[in-house]
Design a protein around this motif. Structure first.
Motif, PDB file in Angstrom:
ATOM      1  N   PHE A  37      42.509 -17.732 -14.420  1.00  0.00           N
ATOM      2  CA  PHE A  37      43.190 -16.814 -13.508  1.00  0.00           C
ATOM      3  C   PHE A  37      42.187 -15.924 -12.777  1.00  0.00           C
ATOM      4  CE2 PHE A  37      45.399 -12.813 -12.585  1.00  0.00           C
ATOM      5  CZ  PHE A  37      46.527 -13.279 -11.927  1.00  0.00           C
ATOM      6  N   VAL A  78      47.293 -17.969  -8.325  1.00  0.00           N
ATOM      7  CA  VAL A  78      47.441 -16.569  -8.745  1.00  0.00           C
ATOM      8  C   VAL A  78      48.911 -16.163  -8.697  1.00  0.00           C
ATOM      9  CG1 VAL A  78      46.892 -14.182  -8.157  1.00  0.00           C
ATOM     10  CG2 VAL A  78      45.115 -15.936  -8.027  1.00  0.00           C
ATOM     11  N   PRO A  94      48.460 -13.699 -17.901  1.00  0.00           N
ATOM     12  CA  PRO A  94      47.068 -13.235 -17.898  1.00  0.00           C
ATOM     13  C   PRO A  94      46.948 -11.716 -17.921  1.00  0.00           C
ATOM     14  CG  PRO A  94      47.687 -14.037 -15.721  1.00  0.00           C
ATOM     15  CD  PRO A  94      48.828 -14.367 -16.635  1.00  0.00           C
TER      16      PRO A  94
END
Length: 497
Positions: A109, A121, A201
């Motif tokens: 990421f 993303v 993430p």
């Protein structure tokens, strides 16, 4: 008490952020637009240092409060998990962290963010994922409900509501939102916060910091009888009741364990008190009161009511069926005024769809292109970008669209108009038109004789490229079908005219 405060603030944040995506008038953004700008990834891409440092400090003090209170996707999973565990006496169980998967996704990421691969993303960003779910799945239902009220109000000679068009802005984005919604519901229904602690993430990154948080849930070994109730009700699956350990990198500080423990063996206290617990099982009342005071110092948000602005209803008085326009093949995609350039927009946009939700002229819609998948792009089949409207620049939380004034927008050239001779009704049907010239807000189009030697010859448009700002009024209002006789070609880098 602490859990009640946490749940109350989370519900308020969640409700207001959801309404930001549902409110097609843009009214709520005046009051609560800042809620979108305090989301972690948008603030990071916008280089909002104050917000980033505040969120990091909040995590360092209290743990992953962001995940349990501010992040709408996290609260959404809590809602699904609440329904999923009803009827289950012991809904969850402890599981080891899949560290290789968590940190692997985080590394990929970060590389995608640095490389500007916006589609990847946007796919994993929690705030953007929730925004797509609301915009594509729930906003149409909200709009249909509004249209029903508008219909009933009109029959009662009231115009408190007005009808809006309900349409699928991008099939690919709709499918992705539907799949994301299905995955989240399945995981949350069965295992609570699995997505947050395995895939997200942002959650993984904040979890690294949360390991060293000042305040955290602590198990009092002297009071714990290893009944396992805390672990069986932990939606983050991070409490190992057998070893009396809590994985603080996965704990989202929901504080459910505090309420479920019948012996008061779990307390929310300072990290220094954790070390004291090893040598002494005694917890002073001062420590508990101090933890409570610090936790309650987090500012609460208060909801406010807003009035939906009424607008004039657009009615086509014609009786003939008008063929829908088709999107022209643009060499360079059009990005909103304030985005500076195609590259800057793609690099900063998280594809949260907030600008798409508030666009009053239906100019913005998610892209279907692989490199800019789900990121907004402009097209003028349903409307054009009015020079007096700056709503998309006002609501963008990631800095992909910089705030601009009305005067600035009127001088920003995002593209230029191109005339297609073969499509113009003046030449194909032999009629007088001039729609493009009459409605050009920049005065960049003039009608001139098609034959320079004959003043009475049909008038055709000529575009002054230096004055054209690319608003699309000419393309939208051109009567030619299915392709307009004049369309806007985008610019890689926006100019000032």
């Amino acid at each position: 008490m602490l859990r009640t405060v946490r749940v109350s603030v989370a519900i308020i944040c969640f409700s207001l952020i959801s309404l930001l995506f549902l409110d097609f008038t843009g009214t709520l953004h005046v009051w609560f637009g800042w809620l979108a700008k305090i989301q972690f990834l948008p603030a990071l891409l916008a280089l909002n240092v104050g917000v980033i440092l505040s969120l990091l400090l909040l995590t360092l003090l209290f743990g992953r409060i962001y995940c349990s209170v501010i992040c709408p996707l996290g609260v959404f999973q809590d809602i699904i998990a609440w329904f999923g565990k009803r009827g289950k006496k012991l809904p969850y169980t402890y599981s080891r962290a899949l560290s290789w998967l968590r940190y692997g996704i985080l590394i990929v990421f970060i590389i995608a963010v640095l490389a500007g691969v916006g589609s990847f993303v946007a796919l994993l960003a929690p705030y953007s994922s929730y925004g797509r779910i609301i915009s594509n799945l729930f906003a149409p239902l909200y709009q249909l409900g509004n249209n029903m009220f508008a219909y009933l109000a009109e029959r009662a000679e009231s115009y408190a509501f007005y009808e809006v068009d309900v349409w699928v802005k991008s099939l690919s984005t709709f499918i992705i939102a539907l799949i994301t919604f299905g995955v989240l519901v399945l995981l949350a229904w069965r295992n609570g916060r699995t997505y947050c602690n395995t895939i997200c993430p942002v959650g993984t990154f904040l979890g690294i910091i949360a390991k060293y948080s000042l305040f955290k849930p602590v198990i009092d070994v002297s009071k714990c009888n290893s009944c396992g109730l805390c672990a069986r009700h932990c939606k983050a699956a991070c409490i190992d009741s057998k070893k009396h350990k809590i994985d603080y990198s996965r704990c989202v500080v929901c504080l459910d364990c505090l309420d479920k423990c019948r012996h008061g063996a779990i307390k929310y206290m300072r990290r220094s008190a954790v070390k004291d617990k090893i040598s002494s099982p005694v917890v002073t009342q001062d420590q508990i009161d101090s933890a409570r005071r610090n936790f309650l110092s987090v500012s609460a948000l208060f909801a406010a009511t807003t009035v939906i602005k009424a607008q004039e209803k657009k009615v086509d008085g014609g009786l003939a069926v008008i063929e829908d326009k088709k999107i022209p093949n643009r060499v360079v995609a059009l990005t909103p005024p304030g985005s500076l350039s195609v590259r800057n927009f793609a690099k900063h946009c998280t594809a949260c769809q907030l600008c798409v939700s508030v666009c009053p002229n239906q100019v913005l819609r998610p892209s279907g292109s692989l490199m800019t998948l789900m990121q907004p792009e402009m097209s003028y089949e349903r409307g054009y970008c009015r020079p007096e409207c700056t709503k998309c620049s006002e609501v963008c939380p990631a800095g992909a669209i910089r705030p601009i004034s009305v005067s600035e927008k009127s001088s920003i050239q995002i593209g230029h108009a191109v005339w297609i001779k073969e499509n113009c009704v003046v030449l194909t049907d032999g009629v007088d038109c001039g729609n493009c010239a009459r409605h050009c807000p920049a005065g960049a189009i003039q009608m001139v004789a098609s034959d320079s030697e004959s003043y009475d010859s049909p008038k055709i448009p000529v575009v002054n490229v230096e004055r054209c700002i690319g608003c699309g009024a000419c393309e939208n209002l051109c009567p030619a079908r299915p392709f307009s006789a004049i369309y806007v070609e985008g610019h890689e880098i926006h100019k000032t005219v």
